[in-house]
Design a protein around this motif. Structure first.
Motif, PDB file in Angstrom:
ATOM      1  N   MET A   1       0.853  -1.178   0.000  1.00 30.44           N
ATOM      2  CA  MET A   1       0.000   0.000   0.000  1.00 30.44           C
ATOM      3  C   MET A   1       0.894   1.235   0.000  1.00 30.44           C
ATOM      4  O   MET A   1       1.723   1.399   0.888  1.00 30.44           O
ATOM      5  N   LYS A   2       0.692   2.066  -0.989  1.00 28.78           N
ATOM      6  CA  LYS A   2       1.536   3.251  -1.150  1.00 28.78           C
ATOM      7  C   LYS A   2       1.446   4.192   0.051  1.00 28.78           C
ATOM      8  O   LYS A   2       2.454   4.730   0.488  1.00 28.78           O
ATOM      9  N   LYS A   3       0.238   4.377   0.597  1.00 30.33           N
ATOM     10  CA  LYS A   3       0.085   5.279   1.750  1.00 30.33           C
ATOM     11  C   LYS A   3       0.876   4.766   2.955  1.00 30.33           C
ATOM     12  O   LYS A   3       1.512   5.540   3.658  1.00 30.33           O
ATOM     13  N   LEU A   4       0.857   3.472   3.163  1.00 29.74           N
ATOM     14  CA  LEU A   4       1.623   2.895   4.265  1.00 29.74           C
ATOM     15  C   LEU A   4       3.120   3.019   3.994  1.00 29.74           C
ATOM     16  O   LEU A   4       3.888   3.371   4.893  1.00 29.74           O
ATOM     17  N   ASP A   5       3.531   2.770   2.766  1.00 29.02           N
ATOM     18  CA  ASP A   5       4.948   2.912   2.418  1.00 29.02           C
ATOM     19  C   ASP A   5       5.434   4.335   2.644  1.00 29.02           C
ATOM     20  O   ASP A   5       6.514   4.553   3.209  1.00 29.02           O
ATOM     21  N   PHE A 116       3.129   7.618  16.445  1.00 27.41           N
ATOM     22  CA  PHE A 116       3.289   7.252  15.030  1.00 27.41           C
ATOM     23  C   PHE A 116       3.842   5.829  14.896  1.00 27.41           C
ATOM     24  O   PHE A 116       3.415   5.070  14.036  1.00 27.41           O
ATOM     25  N   GLN A 117       4.776   5.479  15.757  1.00 22.35           N
ATOM     26  CA  GLN A 117       5.364   4.134  15.712  1.00 22.35           C
ATOM     27  C   GLN A 117       4.333   3.069  16.071  1.00 22.35           C
ATOM     28  O   GLN A 117       4.312   1.988  15.474  1.00 22.35           O
ATOM     29  N   ARG A 118       3.465   3.373  17.029  1.00 20.84           N
ATOM     30  CA  ARG A 118       2.422   2.408  17.400  1.00 20.84           C
ATOM     31  C   ARG A 118       1.431   2.186  16.254  1.00 20.84           C
ATOM     32  O   ARG A 118       0.998   1.060  16.026  1.00 20.84           O
ATOM     33  N   LEU A 119       1.101   3.251  15.530  1.00 20.42           N
ATOM     34  CA  LEU A 119       0.207   3.073  14.386  1.00 20.42           C
ATOM     35  C   LEU A 119       0.873   2.180  13.338  1.00 20.42           C
ATOM     36  O   LEU A 119       0.243   1.268  12.804  1.00 20.42           O
ATOM     37  N   GLU A 120       2.132   2.427  13.077  1.00 22.70           N
ATOM     38  CA  GLU A 120       2.850   1.595  12.112  1.00 22.70           C
ATOM     39  C   GLU A 120       2.819   0.126  12.534  1.00 22.70           C
ATOM     40  O   GLU A 120       2.484  -0.756  11.730  1.00 22.70           O
ATOM     41  N   ALA A 121       3.152  -0.141  13.781  1.00 26.47           N
ATOM     42  CA  ALA A 121       3.176  -1.522  14.277  1.00 26.47           C
ATOM     43  C   ALA A 121       1.791  -2.155  14.206  1.00 26.47           C
ATOM     44  O   ALA A 121       1.644  -3.319  13.810  1.00 26.47           O
ATOM     45  N   PHE A 122       0.770  -1.395  14.568  1.00 26.20           N
ATOM     46  CA  PHE A 122      -0.598  -1.900  14.523  1.00 26.20           C
ATOM     47  C   PHE A 122      -0.994  -2.295  13.105  1.00 26.20           C
ATOM     48  O   PHE A 122      -1.529  -3.376  12.873  1.00 26.20           O
ATOM     49  N   VAL A 123      -0.751  -1.403  12.152  1.00 28.90           N
ATOM     50  CA  VAL A 123      -1.138  -1.670  10.765  1.00 28.90           C
ATOM     51  C   VAL A 123      -0.390  -2.883  10.231  1.00 28.90           C
ATOM     52  O   VAL A 123      -0.977  -3.760   9.597  1.00 28.90           O
ATOM     53  N   LEU A 124       0.905  -2.959  10.515  1.00 31.71           N
ATOM     54  CA  LEU A 124       1.684  -4.097  10.034  1.00 31.71           C
ATOM     55  C   LEU A 124       1.195  -5.407  10.640  1.00 31.71           C
ATOM     56  O   LEU A 124       1.179  -6.440   9.969  1.00 31.71           O
ATOM     57  N   GLU A 125       0.775  -5.355  11.896  1.00 34.66           N
ATOM     58  CA  GLU A 125       0.279  -6.570  12.545  1.00 34.66           C
ATOM     59  C   GLU A 125      -1.123  -6.941  12.050  1.00 34.66           C
ATOM     60  O   GLU A 125      -1.379  -8.085  11.699  1.00 34.66           O
ATOM     61  N   ARG A 126      -2.009  -5.979  12.008  1.00 32.96           N
ATOM     62  CA  ARG A 126      -3.410  -6.264  11.643  1.00 32.96           C
ATOM     63  C   ARG A 126      -3.552  -6.682  10.184  1.00 32.96           C
ATOM     64  O   ARG A 126      -4.393  -7.511   9.850  1.00 32.96           O
ATOM     65  N   TYR A 127      -2.765  -6.086   9.339  1.00 28.80           N
ATOM     66  CA  TYR A 127      -2.883  -6.365   7.905  1.00 28.80           C
ATOM     67  C   TYR A 127      -1.645  -7.102   7.397  1.00 28.80           C
ATOM     68  O   TYR A 127      -1.182  -6.869   6.286  1.00 28.80           O
ATOM     69  N   ALA A 128      -1.140  -8.018   8.200  1.00 32.36           N
ATOM     70  CA  ALA A 128       0.101  -8.732   7.894  1.00 32.36           C
ATOM     71  C   ALA A 128       0.004  -9.595   6.646  1.00 32.36           C
ATOM     72  O   ALA A 128       1.011  -9.876   6.009  1.00 32.36           O
TER      73      ALA A 128
END
Length: 136
Positions: A1-5, A116-128
């Motif tokens: 996902m470009k937005k996540l990248d 910001f780091q927690r959001l990154e970790a959450f997204v990576l975990e939830r949408y792994a």
């Protein structure tokens, strides 16, 4: 996902803030600018995730509404921290003195970068599973 990248790439830059000379006005200005960019990328990432989840509020485009809705959807999201970041982002244009700028830089380093780091970790975990690859 470009937005996540984009979010992750910008975060790597902002994470360098604690290593900089935060007493330097030019450095402070850079940190505040990077924070503003990171916040924009963050709420737009949340918006994209809400769209993916099928939420209709995401169409409003309002950062405040998107943050409030994302808080309901995503466990562990710190709504108060995100709303505080929104206020600070909105107030940035009115920061003319060094004391207020310095205080904002310290909040960015101490409080906001971890959010910001927690959001990154959450997204990576939830949408792994890579299911977000299909989103632009």
């Amino acid at each position: 996902m470009k937005k996540l990248d984009n979010y992750r790439s910008a975060l790597r830059v902002l994470e360098q803030a604690p290593l900089q000379d935060r007493t330097n006005e030019f450095v402070q200005s850079g940190i505040i600018g990077k924070f503003s960019l990171q916040f924009e990328l963050g709420w737009k990432l949340l918006k994209a995730l809400l769209v993916y989840e099928g939420d209709q509020v995401s169409a409003s485009g309002s950062p405040r509404e998107i943050i409030k809705r994302a808080f309901r959807y995503f466990d562990g999201m710190d709504e108060e921290a995100w709303l505080s970041m929104l206020r600070d982002r909105n107030d940035m244009t009115h920061i003319y003195d060094a004391v207020r700028a310095s205080a904002l830089v310290e909040r960015i380093v101490d409080d906001y970068i971890p959010v910001f780091q927690r959001l990154e970790a959450f997204v990576l975990e939830r949408y792994a599973s890579g299911e977000l690859d299909e989103l632009a």
